[in-house]
Motif scaffolding. Structure first.
Motif, short mmCIF file in Angstrom:
data_model
loop_
_atom_site.label_atom_id
_atom_site.label_comp_id
_atom_site.label_asym_id
_atom_site.label_seq_id
_atom_site.Cartn_x
_atom_site.Cartn_y
_atom_site.Cartn_z
N ARG A 89 0.98 -0.99 -0.12
CA ARG A 89 0.23 0.06 -0.11
C ARG A 89 1.06 1.30 0.12
O ARG A 89 1.76 1.69 0.98
CB ARG A 89 -0.80 0.09 1.32
CG ARG A 89 -1.81 1.38 1.50
CD ARG A 89 -2.71 1.30 2.34
NE ARG A 89 -3.96 0.20 2.00
CZ ARG A 89 -5.07 0.66 1.58
NH1 ARG A 89 -5.05 1.86 0.89
NH2 ARG A 89 -5.94 -0.18 1.31
N ASP A 149 -2.51 6.26 -1.89
CA ASP A 149 -3.88 5.99 -2.37
C ASP A 149 -3.78 4.63 -3.24
O ASP A 149 -4.86 4.44 -3.94
CB ASP A 149 -4.67 6.95 -2.77
CG ASP A 149 -4.11 7.35 -4.30
OD1 ASP A 149 -2.86 7.02 -4.39
OD2 ASP A 149 -4.73 8.38 -4.73
N GLN A 150 -2.93 3.94 -3.37
CA GLN A 150 -2.78 3.09 -4.37
C GLN A 150 -2.36 1.69 -3.40
O GLN A 150 -1.94 1.49 -2.48
CB GLN A 150 -1.63 3.19 -5.19
CG GLN A 150 -1.98 3.76 -6.36
CD GLN A 150 -0.66 3.47 -7.57
OE1 GLN A 150 0.30 3.24 -7.27
NE2 GLN A 150 -1.47 3.48 -8.86
N VAL A 151 -3.07 0.52 -3.86
CA VAL A 151 -2.72 -0.96 -3.52
C VAL A 151 -2.15 -1.31 -4.60
O VAL A 151 -2.48 -1.51 -5.83
CB VAL A 151 -4.06 -1.55 -3.12
CG1 VAL A 151 -3.80 -3.13 -2.84
CG2 VAL A 151 -4.47 -1.04 -1.76
N PHE A 201 -3.90 -0.61 -8.26
CA PHE A 201 -5.26 -0.40 -7.99
C PHE A 201 -5.43 1.00 -7.09
O PHE A 201 -4.62 1.17 -6.12
CB PHE A 201 -6.12 -1.47 -7.51
CG PHE A 201 -6.00 -2.71 -8.35
CD1 PHE A 201 -7.13 -2.98 -9.29
CD2 PHE A 201 -5.14 -3.59 -7.94
CE1 PHE A 201 -6.76 -3.93 -9.98
CE2 PHE A 201 -5.21 -4.99 -8.73
CZ PHE A 201 -5.92 -5.13 -9.64
N LYS A 202 -6.57 1.86 -7.31
CA LYS A 202 -6.81 3.07 -6.64
C LYS A 202 -7.58 2.61 -5.33
O LYS A 202 -8.40 1.54 -5.44
CB LYS A 202 -7.61 3.93 -7.28
CG LYS A 202 -6.80 4.78 -8.38
CD LYS A 202 -5.98 5.62 -7.91
CE LYS A 202 -5.13 6.67 -8.88
NZ LYS A 202 -4.34 7.57 -8.13
N SER A 203 -7.23 3.05 -4.22
CA SER A 203 -7.88 2.58 -3.00
C SER A 203 -7.86 3.90 -2.04
O SER A 203 -6.74 4.07 -1.64
CB SER A 203 -7.27 1.42 -2.28
OG SER A 203 -7.83 1.08 -1.28
N SER A 204 -8.71 4.66 -1.84
CA SER A 204 -9.09 5.52 -1.18
C SER A 204 -8.99 5.62 0.47
O SER A 204 -8.48 6.25 1.18
CB SER A 204 -10.19 6.51 -1.47
OG SER A 204 -11.58 6.09 -1.29
N LYS A 205 -9.61 4.43 0.92
CA LYS A 205 -9.75 4.14 2.17
C LYS A 205 -8.58 3.05 2.82
O LYS A 205 -8.41 2.29 1.77
CB LYS A 205 -11.04 3.34 2.43
CG LYS A 205 -12.26 4.28 2.20
CD LYS A 205 -13.52 3.61 2.66
CE LYS A 205 -14.76 4.59 2.31
NZ LYS A 205 -15.91 3.91 2.61
N GLU A 225 -9.75 -0.63 2.72
CA GLU A 225 -10.45 -0.99 1.47
C GLU A 225 -9.39 -1.76 0.52
O GLU A 225 -8.23 -1.24 0.30
CB GLU A 225 -10.93 0.04 0.40
CG GLU A 225 -11.69 -0.28 -0.57
CD GLU A 225 -12.04 1.18 -1.46
OE1 GLU A 225 -13.31 0.79 -2.21
OE2 GLU A 225 -11.42 2.11 -1.58
N ILE A 226 -9.79 -2.80 0.26
CA ILE A 226 -8.72 -3.66 -0.80
C ILE A 226 -9.41 -4.08 -2.00
O ILE A 226 -10.41 -4.75 -1.96
CB ILE A 226 -8.14 -4.92 -0.09
CG1 ILE A 226 -7.34 -4.65 1.43
CG2 ILE A 226 -7.41 -5.82 -0.81
CD1 ILE A 226 -6.90 -5.80 2.20
N PRO A 227 -9.02 -3.44 -3.18
CA PRO A 227 -9.90 -3.58 -4.20
C PRO A 227 -9.50 -4.94 -5.17
O PRO A 227 -9.55 -4.98 -6.33
CB PRO A 227 -9.25 -2.38 -5.22
CG PRO A 227 -8.09 -2.40 -4.81
CD PRO A 227 -8.02 -2.46 -3.39
#
Length: 354
Positions: free
Chosen positions: A310, A313-315, A331-335, A338-340
């Protein structure tokens, strides 16, 4: 070159391994000194004193070159230190050998000579073995393998890679025999690969009846697995190194690896990996940054083994491989939570065949 009967390093001579690499600086004073030392080292034990003196002279010459900023100074010094370490190991002085090999390894690393660094690490691992310091033996062999993975595959490197692999497995087998009475074997089912784990309670009375404590004091620990009749050892685990502690908080599954996208992490094609998932169904799996995970990527039918990262804002699910053809999956991940992608399990151990 073969070590004499007085030499505890009876399998192969580290000096011989070091000199297998082609040396472009033939005829220089330091190569002559090293060559004299190597020849003497192959003679009866009393000649080792003269061999050591020759290596010491090469090291002194290197000190002067280092002061003069000569580009070859560090390699000469590293070679001399490694050769002295080899003689010290042959003379059953592992503590002295460790200091010399560490000096050689550090200088080779500074010089950028990865083959030389790997040879010094190889000697260092054998010295730790002579002292029975098994954790350091395995750590050093693993570091040696990582260094060798970055070296071009000339004949000397291919030979050293095989040598390190064989001695690494032998060390594991030897350490296992010494601790056999305290280890256990888990048989992995050939269909579902599920692994049953038993919690350990403190005592059960065999005299007057008493209640069994409700609190577990530990869990089954193992270092060997049998898969389809073939024995595998724990190459590395998240709990105690080279042994795997099972907890009833998790369910464990095993899967065979296909491919080389994680070989720098010590996970090779046809190894098995053990993954953990929550024992309570439906709970999310939240890996830590840097964990190796089995992940089902979005819009992809398959599952892949990758390292979880992480960054802001990226995973990112990224390979850890010597093969440049493998790609990362960002992948984008704002939280933060959160794992997309769907995490199937978190890697806890790698199993390799004996």
């Amino acid at each position: 070159m073969k070590a004499d009967k007085e030499c505890i390093n009876s399998v192969e001579c580290i000096i011989d391994v070091l000199t297998r690499r082609k040396n472009e600086l033939t005829g220089t004073a330091w190569t002559i000194l090293l060559s004299v030392g190597q020849d003497l080292c192959d003679k009866p034990p009393e000649a080792k004193l003269k061999a050591r003196q020759s290596f010491e002279q090469a090291g002194e010459l290197a000190d002067g070159l280092i002061e003069a900023n000569d580009k070859d100074g560090k390699r000469i010094k590293a070679s001399a230190e490694t050769c002295i370490g080899a003689i010290s190991l042959c003379q059953n002085k592992p503590a002295v050998a460790i200091g010399r090999f560490m000096q050689g390894q550090a200088l080779f690393e500074i010089d950028g000579d990865q083959y030389g660094e790997a040879v010094a690490l190889f000697g260092l691992a054998q010295s730790y073995k002579a002292q029975g310091k098994w954790d350091k033996v395995f750590q050093t062999y693993e570091k040696c393998q990582r260094v060798l993975s970055r070296v071009n595959s000339d004949p000397a490197t291919v030979y050293l890679r095989q040598l390190v692999k064989e001695r690494y497995i032998e060390a594991i087998s030897e350490e296992r025999k010494k601790t056999q009475a305290t280890t256990s074997t888990v048989i992995v089912g050939t269909k579902s690969f599920s692994i049953g784990i038993l919690p350990v309670f403190s005592q059960i009375p065999a005299g007057d009846p008493r209640s069994i404590p409700e609190t577990e004091t530990g869990y089954i620990e193992t270092d060997r697995f049998i898969v389809n009749g073939k024995t595998y050892y724990v190459a590395e685990s998240r709990s105690t190194r080279f042994r795997l502690d099972f907890s009833v908080q998790w369910t464990y599954i095993a899967s065979r690896v296909q491919g080389d996208s994680m070989n720098k992490a010590g996970i090779d094609d046809e190894d098995y990996v053990i993954l953990r998932i929550p024992a309570t169904a439906g709970l999310p799996i939240i890996p830590e940054n840097g964990d190796i995970v089995a992940v089902a990527l979005p819009e992809d039918d398959g599952v892949t083994l990758k390292r979880y990262r992480r960054r802001g804002d990226q995973v990112i699910f990224e390979p850890d491989s010597t093969n440049p053809n493998h790609q990362s999956y960002p992948f984008k991940s704002s939280k933060e939570s959160e794992i997309p992608a769907k995490i199937i399990g978190i890697h806890v151990a790698t199993l390799k065949p004996l």
